[in-house]
Design an enzyme around this catalytic site. Structure first.
Site, PDB file in Angstrom:
ATOM      1  N   TYR A  35      29.928  -5.168 -23.289  1.00 55.65           N
ATOM      2  CA  TYR A  35      29.013  -6.098 -23.953  1.00 55.65           C
ATOM      3  C   TYR A  35      28.759  -5.638 -25.389  1.00 55.65           C
ATOM      4  O   TYR A  35      28.776  -4.447 -25.703  1.00 55.65           O
ATOM      5  CB  TYR A  35      27.683  -6.161 -23.210  1.00 55.65           C
ATOM      6  CG  TYR A  35      27.703  -6.971 -21.934  1.00 55.65           C
ATOM      7  CD1 TYR A  35      28.892  -7.314 -21.299  1.00 55.65           C
ATOM      8  CD2 TYR A  35      26.518  -7.388 -21.344  1.00 55.65           C
ATOM      9  CE1 TYR A  35      28.900  -8.051 -20.131  1.00 55.65           C
ATOM     10  CE2 TYR A  35      26.509  -8.128 -20.169  1.00 55.65           C
ATOM     11  CZ  TYR A  35      27.707  -8.452 -19.566  1.00 55.65           C
ATOM     12  OH  TYR A  35      27.717  -9.180 -18.413  1.00 55.65           O
ATOM     13  N   ASP A  38      25.368  -5.099 -10.095  1.00 60.05           N
ATOM     14  CA  ASP A  38      24.531  -5.709 -11.129  1.00 60.05           C
ATOM     15  C   ASP A  38      23.065  -5.817 -10.729  1.00 60.05           C
ATOM     16  O   ASP A  38      22.172  -5.622 -11.551  1.00 60.05           O
ATOM     17  CB  ASP A  38      25.050  -7.112 -11.475  1.00 60.05           C
ATOM     18  CG  ASP A  38      26.321  -7.077 -12.301  1.00 60.05           C
ATOM     19  OD1 ASP A  38      26.573  -6.049 -12.953  1.00 60.05           O
ATOM     20  OD2 ASP A  38      27.056  -8.076 -12.288  1.00 60.05           O
TER      21      ASP A  38
END
EC number: 3.2.1.18
Length: 466
Positions: A409, A149
């Site tokens: 997402y 990330d």
């Protein structure tokens, strides 16, 4: 005060000492509406007038044939944007697929970037497709490790919506491993977060200028919403959070004007864990957000922010249709609306967008088809009511991504038509190569258009083995 545009045309004509000034004014009316009933409120503004002095032509002794003429146009600045009624429609349809890695054999400047966390934000003239890149392309020697990330190479990039995010097409806005962006009607505001986990920094860019920063307050991965911030009358509202991914993480909102933070907003209510909010305007008074609780519940924290008082409150959504992943069976959580239930650890960013109508409001949501995995994506809708207190199930409205395809997402945004706004939901479809190869995403977009039923789902068309 209603925003108005005054154009002043100054015409200078010099001939033998004659000066004429002509003032012309034009006014525009903006669409405003209340929380539930949206109405037109036209207004008129009149510019000050000036009498014209006439010259007695009989007294003129000579004419200067070389007299100069100069015309100056003072054009108005672009207007701030305000939310408007949604364009007509009763269903969402497949609008666009951006699948960069279908072109994965292309090399050089046309190679697709390795990206994740895509979202779309729109201004009056264009929409831009944003994402966080690992500063690597596919194919290439640098795509291993792109599943992580946060690192020092990640950047917020964008392309015009409809373009493929390649090395050649992309604008690199700033170093960032978390991001947001929005347009206030005059200029873009870009948000990027990077730095060490214990002391991350929010950076703000307005147009081409880097304008402000905001420091970590809990020293545990300060981060933002990974979707568009929201602007009204020149003020832009950004959700941020700071805290443990498996514990307390209290959010705040930053009020930003022309790239500079002018206020911090500290929400009241159920504040234990709120992150990755997807926000939009329920009206010209209220921003609403459907968020992620990664620690305690599979229900979505739901924010109401009053832009007139700059106050916010958070409560859990009461619907028996639980929108996070992983999640328990729908309707299985007992007790009051604020009950957490089980299977609350872990989560995913969810899509959410408003359909503003003259007599009612629609709230559209997305959730994965799988209760345990990031696979598939369905669309749901609820008209009117209060997400804090309505326990009824949401109405399913179609499959955007089948359970055989990745659904990670999702986010909401609105495209600005000439007289109305088009609500849309976007879905991140991740190619998960693990730690040993590239890890990137396609983006599917569905928008409100026409009537009937949502007809077709989206596939990425990418085989990572090729």
């Amino acid at each position: 005060m209603l925003p108005s545009t005054i154009q002043t045309l100054t015409l200078f004509l010099t001939s033998g000492g004659v000066l004429l000034s002509l003032y012309v004014s034009a006014s525009l009316s903006y669409l405003l509406y209340s929380d539930i009933l949206l109405k037109f409120s036209p207004t008129k503004r009149t510019a000050p007038t000036m009498s014209l002095e006439c010259v007695n032509v009989s007294n003129a002794q000579a004419v200067n044939h070389s007299a100069t003429k100069e015309m100056t146009f003072l054009l108005p600045e672009p207007e701030w944007t305000y939310p408007r009624l949604s364009c007509q429609g009763s269903t969402f349809q497949k609008a666009l697929l951006i699948s960069p890695h279908r072109f994965g054999e292309t090399r050089g400047n046309s190679a697709p970037l390795i990206i994740r966390e895509p979202f779309v934000a729109c201004g009056p003239k264009e929409c831009r497709h944003f994402a966080l890149t690992h500063y690597a392309a596919q194919p290439g020697g640098y795509y291993n490790g792109t599943r992580k990330d946060r690192n020092k190479l990640r950047h917020l990039i964008s392309v015009k919506l409809g373009k493929i995010p390649t090395v050649e097409n992309s604008i690199f806005h700033m170093a960032a491993w978390s991001g947001s962006a929005c347009h206030d009607g005059r200029e873009w505001t870009y948000i990027g977060v990077d730095g060490p986990d214990s002391d991350a920094l929010i950076k703000i860019k307005y147009g081409e200028a880097y304008t402000d920063t905001y420091h970590s307050y809990a020293h545990n991965i300060l981060r933002t919403q990974e979707s568009a911030c929201n602007c009204i009358g020149g003020d832009c509202y950004l959700m941020i959070t700071d805290g443990s991914a498996s514990g307390i993480s209290k959010c705040r909102f930053l009020k930003i004007r022309e790239g500079r933070i002018i206020k911090e907003i500290f929400p009241a209510g159920r504040v234990e864990h709120t992150e990755e909010c997807t926000c939009g305007f329920a009206s010209n008074k209220t921003i609403e957000c459907a968020c992620r609780d990664n620690s305690y519940t599979a229900k979505r924290p739901f924010v109401k922010l009053n832009v007139e008082t700059d106050t916010a409150e958070i409560r859990l959504m009461c619907t028996e249709t639980y929108l996070d992943t992983p999640r328990p069976d729908d309707g299985s959580i007992t007790g009051p609306c604020e009950s957490n239930g089980d299977k609350g650890l872990g989560g995913i960013k969810g899509g959410f967008v408003h359909q503003r109508m003259a007599s009612k409001i629609g709230r559209w949501y997305s959730r994965t088809m799988s209760k345990t995995e990031r696979m598939g994506m369905e669309l749901y809708v609820k008209y009117d009511g209060d997400p804090w207190t309505d326990s009824d199930a949401l109405a399913p409205s179609g499959v955007m991504v089948s359970i055989k395809e990745p659904g990670w997402y999702s986010f909401g945004f609105e495209i600005k038509d000439k007289k109305c706004d088009v609500p849309c939901i976007g879905i991140e479809m991740v190619h998960d190569g693990g730690k040993e190869t590239w890890h990137s995403a396609a983006t599917a977009i569905y928008c409100l258009m026409g009537s009937g039923q949502l007809l077709w789902d989206t596939v990425t068309g990418v085989d990572m083995a090729l």
